[in-house]
Scaffold this motif. Structure first.
Motif, mmCIF file in Angstrom:
data_model
loop_
_atom_site.group_PDB
_atom_site.id
_atom_site.type_symbol
_atom_site.label_atom_id
_atom_site.label_comp_id
_atom_site.label_asym_id
_atom_site.label_seq_id
_atom_site.Cartn_x
_atom_site.Cartn_y
_atom_site.Cartn_z
ATOM 1 N N ASP A 51 0.802 -1.270 0.066
ATOM 2 C CA ASP A 51 -0.057 -0.013 -0.036
ATOM 3 C C ASP A 51 0.871 1.359 0.099
ATOM 4 O OD1 ASP A 51 -2.327 -1.609 0.066
ATOM 5 O OD2 ASP A 51 -2.846 -1.034 2.037
ATOM 6 N N GLU A 52 1.971 1.193 0.884
ATOM 7 C CA GLU A 52 2.925 2.272 0.856
ATOM 8 C C GLU A 52 3.480 2.643 -0.433
ATOM 9 O OE1 GLU A 52 6.933 3.537 3.386
ATOM 10 O OE2 GLU A 52 5.404 2.495 4.312
ATOM 11 N N LYS A 53 3.955 1.766 -1.144
ATOM 12 C CA LYS A 53 4.612 1.671 -2.334
ATOM 13 C C LYS A 53 3.514 2.136 -3.146
ATOM 14 C CE LYS A 53 7.443 -1.545 -5.097
ATOM 15 N NZ LYS A 53 7.803 -3.075 -5.414
ATOM 16 N N ILE A 54 2.405 1.687 -3.404
ATOM 17 C CA ILE A 54 1.428 2.206 -4.524
ATOM 18 C C ILE A 54 1.041 3.638 -4.298
ATOM 19 C CG2 ILE A 54 -0.941 2.217 -5.044
ATOM 20 C CD1 ILE A 54 -1.046 -0.918 -4.454
ATOM 21 N N GLY B 132 3.137 11.033 -9.580
ATOM 22 C CA GLY B 132 2.266 11.428 -10.752
ATOM 23 C C GLY B 132 2.630 10.594 -12.097
ATOM 24 N N LYS B 133 2.148 11.354 -13.296
ATOM 25 C CA LYS B 133 2.136 10.563 -14.370
ATOM 26 C C LYS B 133 1.739 9.191 -14.332
ATOM 27 C CE LYS B 133 6.377 13.145 -15.816
ATOM 28 N NZ LYS B 133 7.517 13.109 -16.524
ATOM 29 N N LYS B 134 0.588 8.639 -13.595
ATOM 30 C CA LYS B 134 -0.049 7.417 -13.654
ATOM 31 C C LYS B 134 -1.398 7.683 -13.963
ATOM 32 C CE LYS B 134 3.627 5.807 -11.413
ATOM 33 N NZ LYS B 134 4.395 6.804 -11.617
ATOM 34 N N LYS C 295 1.093 15.175 -13.527
ATOM 35 C CA LYS C 295 0.107 14.749 -12.443
ATOM 36 C C LYS C 295 -0.545 13.640 -12.913
ATOM 37 C CE LYS C 295 -0.806 19.491 -11.159
ATOM 38 N NZ LYS C 295 -1.853 20.594 -11.113
ATOM 39 N N ASN C 296 -1.447 12.885 -12.133
ATOM 40 C CA ASN C 296 -2.053 11.690 -12.513
ATOM 41 C C ASN C 296 -3.571 12.091 -13.411
ATOM 42 O OD1 ASN C 296 -0.458 9.704 -11.004
ATOM 43 N ND2 ASN C 296 -1.223 11.029 -9.060
ATOM 44 N N LEU C 297 -3.792 11.076 -13.944
ATOM 45 C CA LEU C 297 -5.095 11.164 -14.690
ATOM 46 C C LEU C 297 -6.321 10.028 -14.376
ATOM 47 C CD1 LEU C 297 -6.527 12.338 -17.183
ATOM 48 C CD2 LEU C 297 -5.332 10.739 -18.669
ATOM 49 N N ILE D 77 -7.542 1.061 -9.838
ATOM 50 C CA ILE D 77 -6.517 0.283 -10.538
ATOM 51 C C ILE D 77 -5.418 1.441 -10.995
ATOM 52 C CG2 ILE D 77 -5.791 -1.340 -12.231
ATOM 53 C CD1 ILE D 77 -8.810 -2.469 -12.011
ATOM 54 N N ILE D 78 -4.311 1.168 -10.796
ATOM 55 C CA ILE D 78 -3.348 2.090 -11.184
ATOM 56 C C ILE D 78 -2.422 1.627 -12.126
ATOM 57 C CG2 ILE D 78 -1.355 3.668 -10.243
ATOM 58 C CD1 ILE D 78 -3.647 2.266 -7.606
ATOM 59 N N SER D 79 -2.253 2.268 -13.365
ATOM 60 C CA SER D 79 -1.024 1.849 -14.295
ATOM 61 C C SER D 79 -0.252 2.824 -14.954
ATOM 62 C CB SER D 79 -1.961 1.181 -15.477
ATOM 63 O OG SER D 79 -2.295 2.327 -16.180
ATOM 64 N N ASP D 80 0.618 2.431 -15.584
ATOM 65 C CA ASP D 80 1.645 3.326 -16.125
ATOM 66 C C ASP D 80 0.794 3.714 -17.581
ATOM 67 O OD1 ASP D 80 2.294 1.249 -17.914
ATOM 68 O OD2 ASP D 80 4.398 1.068 -16.984
ATOM 69 N N LYS D 81 1.640 4.892 -18.226
ATOM 70 C CA LYS D 81 1.178 5.052 -19.588
ATOM 71 C C LYS D 81 1.111 3.923 -20.699
ATOM 72 C CE LYS D 81 1.143 8.893 -22.551
ATOM 73 N NZ LYS D 81 1.919 10.257 -23.025
ATOM 74 N N ASN D 82 1.743 2.941 -20.515
ATOM 75 C CA ASN D 82 1.867 1.784 -21.131
ATOM 76 C C ASN D 82 0.757 0.907 -20.808
ATOM 77 O OD1 ASN D 82 3.763 3.031 -22.950
ATOM 78 N ND2 ASN D 82 5.272 2.087 -21.418
ATOM 79 N N LEU D 83 -0.197 1.001 -19.900
ATOM 80 C CA LEU D 83 -1.047 0.396 -19.466
ATOM 81 C C LEU D 83 -0.546 -1.000 -18.517
ATOM 82 C CD1 LEU D 83 -3.512 0.613 -22.640
ATOM 83 C CD2 LEU D 83 -3.664 1.635 -20.258
#
Length: 181
Positions: A20-23, A30-32, A141-143, A166-172
């Motif tokens: 959880d802390e890592k997430i 940002g940028k997630k 920032k995050n979207l 559910i959190i992802s990077d820009k490459n999904l």
């Protein structure tokens, strides 16, 4: 035997807390991309008389869903997670989730449901539009996307529960998941 069970329980708690802390740290970077399935709205699909411009014809959040939405908003506020923008499906259960959680949001038709047969033909176009939007998005920032099970499943290849983040990077690539029940 009890000590062993206690130790295993403690280990699971520690790993869970660490993840959880890592997430949270990833979100603070940002940028997630943050995909949120709309909060609890009892039922399945949409009524036959569904009208996108009339919430009374739709499946809507119940009290649990409203409270869950507020909890989602508090999570982002209390953890000072920076948001570029919040985009929501046009369905009322999504716009209400966005309203109760974030107050400010815009609708984006690529996030609309295509679960029911009358909308199934929109799937390919919507997913392509969503991928194109993500490809062109650029912010520190995050979207946030507030959407439906079918959209999340199609874009990320995973199921989701009501109100799940559910959190992802820009490459999904999925970075983490947070349940909000």
């Amino acid at each position: 035997k009890i000590l062993t069970l206690l130790f295993i329980g403690l280990l699971n708690f520690t790993n869970h807390a660490f993840s959880d802390e890592k997430i949270l740290n990833y979100l603070k970077e940002g940028k997630k991309l943050i995909f949120i399935r709309h909060a609890i709205a009892p039922g399945n699909g949409d009524p036959d008389n569904f009208n996108i411009k009339d919430c009374s014809t739709q499946r809507n959040l119940d009290k649990k869903g409203i409270n869950q939405s507020k909890k989602i908003g508090l999570f982002f506020k209390n953890n000072k997670i920076k948001i570029d923008k919040v985009l929501s499906s046009e369905w009322c259960r999504c716009t209400d989730t966005a309203k109760y959680a974030f107050k400010k949001f815009e609708t984006f038709d690529a996030l609309n449901s295509f679960y029911d047969d009358k909308f199934a033909a929109n799937k390919t176009k919507q997913i392509n539009n969503l991928k194109k939007f993500i490809k062109n998005w650029d912010s520190d920032k995050n979207l946030v996307f507030i959407t439906h099970y079918v959209v999340i499943s199609s874009i990320l290849n995973v199921g989701s529960s009501s109100g799940e983040i559910i959190i992802s990077d820009k490459n999904l690539n999925i970075i983490g998941r947070i349940t909000t029940m």
